[in-house]
Design a protein around this motif. Structure first.
Motif, PDB file in Angstrom:
ATOM      1  N   PRO A  93       0.824  -1.228   0.000  1.00  0.00           N
ATOM      2  CA  PRO A  93       0.000   0.000   0.000  1.00  0.00           C
ATOM      3  C   PRO A  93       0.849   1.265   0.000  1.00  0.00           C
ATOM      4  CG  PRO A  93       0.169  -0.831   2.227  1.00  0.00           C
ATOM      5  CD  PRO A  93       0.906  -1.827   1.351  1.00  0.00           C
ATOM      6  N   TRP A  94       0.238   2.325  -0.519  1.00  0.00           N
ATOM      7  CA  TRP A  94       0.888   3.630  -0.540  1.00  0.00           C
ATOM      8  C   TRP A  94       0.337   4.431   0.635  1.00  0.00           C
ATOM      9  CZ3 TRP A  94      -0.862   1.042  -4.842  1.00  0.00           C
ATOM     10  CH2 TRP A  94       0.140   0.619  -5.727  1.00  0.00           C
ATOM     11  N   THR A  95       1.221   4.730   1.599  1.00  0.00           N
ATOM     12  CA  THR A  95       0.783   5.314   2.874  1.00  0.00           C
ATOM     13  C   THR A  95       1.248   6.752   3.061  1.00  0.00           C
ATOM     14  OG1 THR A  95       2.758   4.435   3.970  1.00  0.00           O
ATOM     15  CG2 THR A  95       0.787   3.051   3.967  1.00  0.00           C
ATOM     16  N   ARG A  98      -0.809   9.337   4.983  1.00  0.00           N
ATOM     17  CA  ARG A  98      -1.118   9.060   6.391  1.00  0.00           C
ATOM     18  C   ARG A  98      -2.596   8.749   6.572  1.00  0.00           C
ATOM     19  NH1 ARG A  98       3.260  10.163   9.592  1.00  0.00           N
ATOM     20  NH2 ARG A  98       4.965  11.314   8.579  1.00  0.00           N
ATOM     21  N   SER A 101      -4.567   8.066   3.495  1.00  0.00           N
ATOM     22  CA  SER A 101      -4.116   7.003   2.597  1.00  0.00           C
ATOM     23  C   SER A 101      -5.249   6.051   2.229  1.00  0.00           C
ATOM     24  CB  SER A 101      -2.966   6.216   3.232  1.00  0.00           C
ATOM     25  OG  SER A 101      -1.828   7.031   3.413  1.00  0.00           O
ATOM     26  N   SER A 102      -6.211   5.902   3.128  1.00  0.00           N
ATOM     27  CA  SER A 102      -7.336   5.016   2.832  1.00  0.00           C
ATOM     28  C   SER A 102      -8.137   5.492   1.632  1.00  0.00           C
ATOM     29  CB  SER A 102      -8.267   4.915   4.045  1.00  0.00           C
ATOM     30  OG  SER A 102      -7.609   4.295   5.125  1.00  0.00           O
ATOM     31  N   ASN A 107      -4.610   2.875  -4.017  1.00  0.00           N
ATOM     32  CA  ASN A 107      -4.850   1.748  -3.120  1.00  0.00           C
ATOM     33  C   ASN A 107      -6.150   1.014  -3.435  1.00  0.00           C
ATOM     34  OD1 ASN A 107      -2.533   1.803  -1.512  1.00  0.00           O
ATOM     35  ND2 ASN A 107      -3.330   3.487  -0.274  1.00  0.00           N
TER      36      ASN A 107
END
Length: 357
Positions: A93-95, A98, A101-102, A107
């Protein structure tokens, strides 16, 4: 053989010299199927199908924006020049956002309902039986092979023709009617600006669905091979077959949202990005839940770089822990016993043969 190391390699190409994508109907309900029967058959027998419209346009636009944010052009070009291009590969995943990111579209690309529905069609399975094996974004830049030589404009990044199973699994693809994995390359850039089209060549009739021992296809790139030729007189990587693929390959004509759904044993290769440009792509692999040995975001890519004797000399239990199918698994057939033994010449296949009964 076509090698794309010079600027503007596509200038002289005609329409028939490209693979153009099929436009999918985005209004088509998932229950009726995202892909047509002819597209499914192309994937099965040719090794790939090129489509556009698998994801909604707004989704692609946002994903492209996020890919550029993830790998800004100026940073990506510098990393490639410093030969640290692996930094231009980012796995899900690309976070970076922060708490937000959801909500990042990147993602959600790989688990979009339309994408999963298409994969289920190609694997002839239920969506609940699909597992994600790979999802990463790549920023590839176009830079000169010899930047200190003003008269040499050749560009880095031209690959030999190859297949992808070598670094996705420690096993080999079984020749079955329902493949246990589906790969997908999705473009976030425009070929007319970025160049770097991926070239695909159709498989021979029956090449991907039937098996003979002398047709074993070595995994990925062959060490010390020239142009992907494995040095054998027969088989998929004979000199004649290799030359034919280069003669028959075509570049994919891509725009943002164009994608290639392909088998891990499909013949293809990457080419250089246009000088001074960046190409952003998203790479996916889905596998069947029972094909646990396909796992790119695990040990397979690194293990595939080891000498074959490493795995050959391990115990059955040790291999199984690292990603080999255990004795008695339905993966093991007379065909896979033969092809795995060719990939690992020193391996004792007796435990796998005995467990077949």
């Amino acid at each position: 053989m076509v090698r794309n190391v010079n600027p503007n390699p596509y200038d002289a190409l005609l329409k028939d010299d490209w693979w153009f994508p099929d436009q999918l109907d985005q209004s088509q309900t998932l229950e009726k199927g995202v892909l047509s029967e002819s597209q499914i058959q192309s994937f099965m027998h040719h090794g790939f199908v090129v489509v556009t419209g698998l994801w909604p346009t707004a989704t692609i636009e946002q994903a492209a924006t996020e890919a550029i944010e993830l790998h800004p052009p100026e940073d990506s070009a510098q990393r490639d020049k410093e030969q640290t291009s692996l930094q231009n590969l980012s796995a899900m995943p690309w976070t970076q956002r922060r708490e937000d990111s959801s909500d990042a579209i990147l993602n959600h690309m790989t688990i979009h309902p339309r994408a999963l529905a298409a994969v289920a069609q190609l694997m002839d399975s239920d969506v609940l039986d699909i597992r994600l094996s790979q999802s990463h974004v790549i920023a590839k830049s176009g830079w000169r092979i010899h930047p200190d030589e003003p008269d040499d404009n050749r560009i880095m990044g031209d690959q030999n023709i190859h297949v992808d199973y070598g670094n996705n699994t420690l096993m080999v693809p079984a020749r079955t009617d329902t493949p246990d994995s589906v790969a997908c390359l999705c473009y976030y850039s425009d070929v007319d600006e970025s160049g770097g089209a991926t070239h695909f060549a159709r498989a021979l009739p029956g090449e991907l669905t039937t098996y003979e021992p002398n047709q074993f296809n070595p995994p990925n790139f062959v060490v010390h091979a020239k142009d992907g030729f494995a040095g054998s007189e027969t088989g998929p990587r004979s000199a004649d077959n290799t030359k034919r693929r280069y003669d028959e390959e075509k570049p994919v004509y891509y725009k943002p949202g164009t994608c290639i759904l392909y088998r891990l044993d499909a013949w293809h290769r990457g080419t250089p990005v246009a000088l001074g440009k960046i190409r952003h792509t998203h790479h996916h692999v889905w596998r069947h839940k029972n094909a646990e040995w396909i796992n790119w975001q695990s040990l397979a890519p690194r293990m595939s770089a080891m000498p074959t004797r490493y795995l050959s000399e391990l115990s059955v239990a040790q291999r199984t822990v690292l990603g080999f199918a255990a004795p008695g698994n339905s993966y093991w057939t007379a065909e896979t016993i033969d092809s795995v033994s060719q990939r690992y010449p020193g391996m004792d296949m007796t435990p796998y043969i005995q467990a077949m009964g």
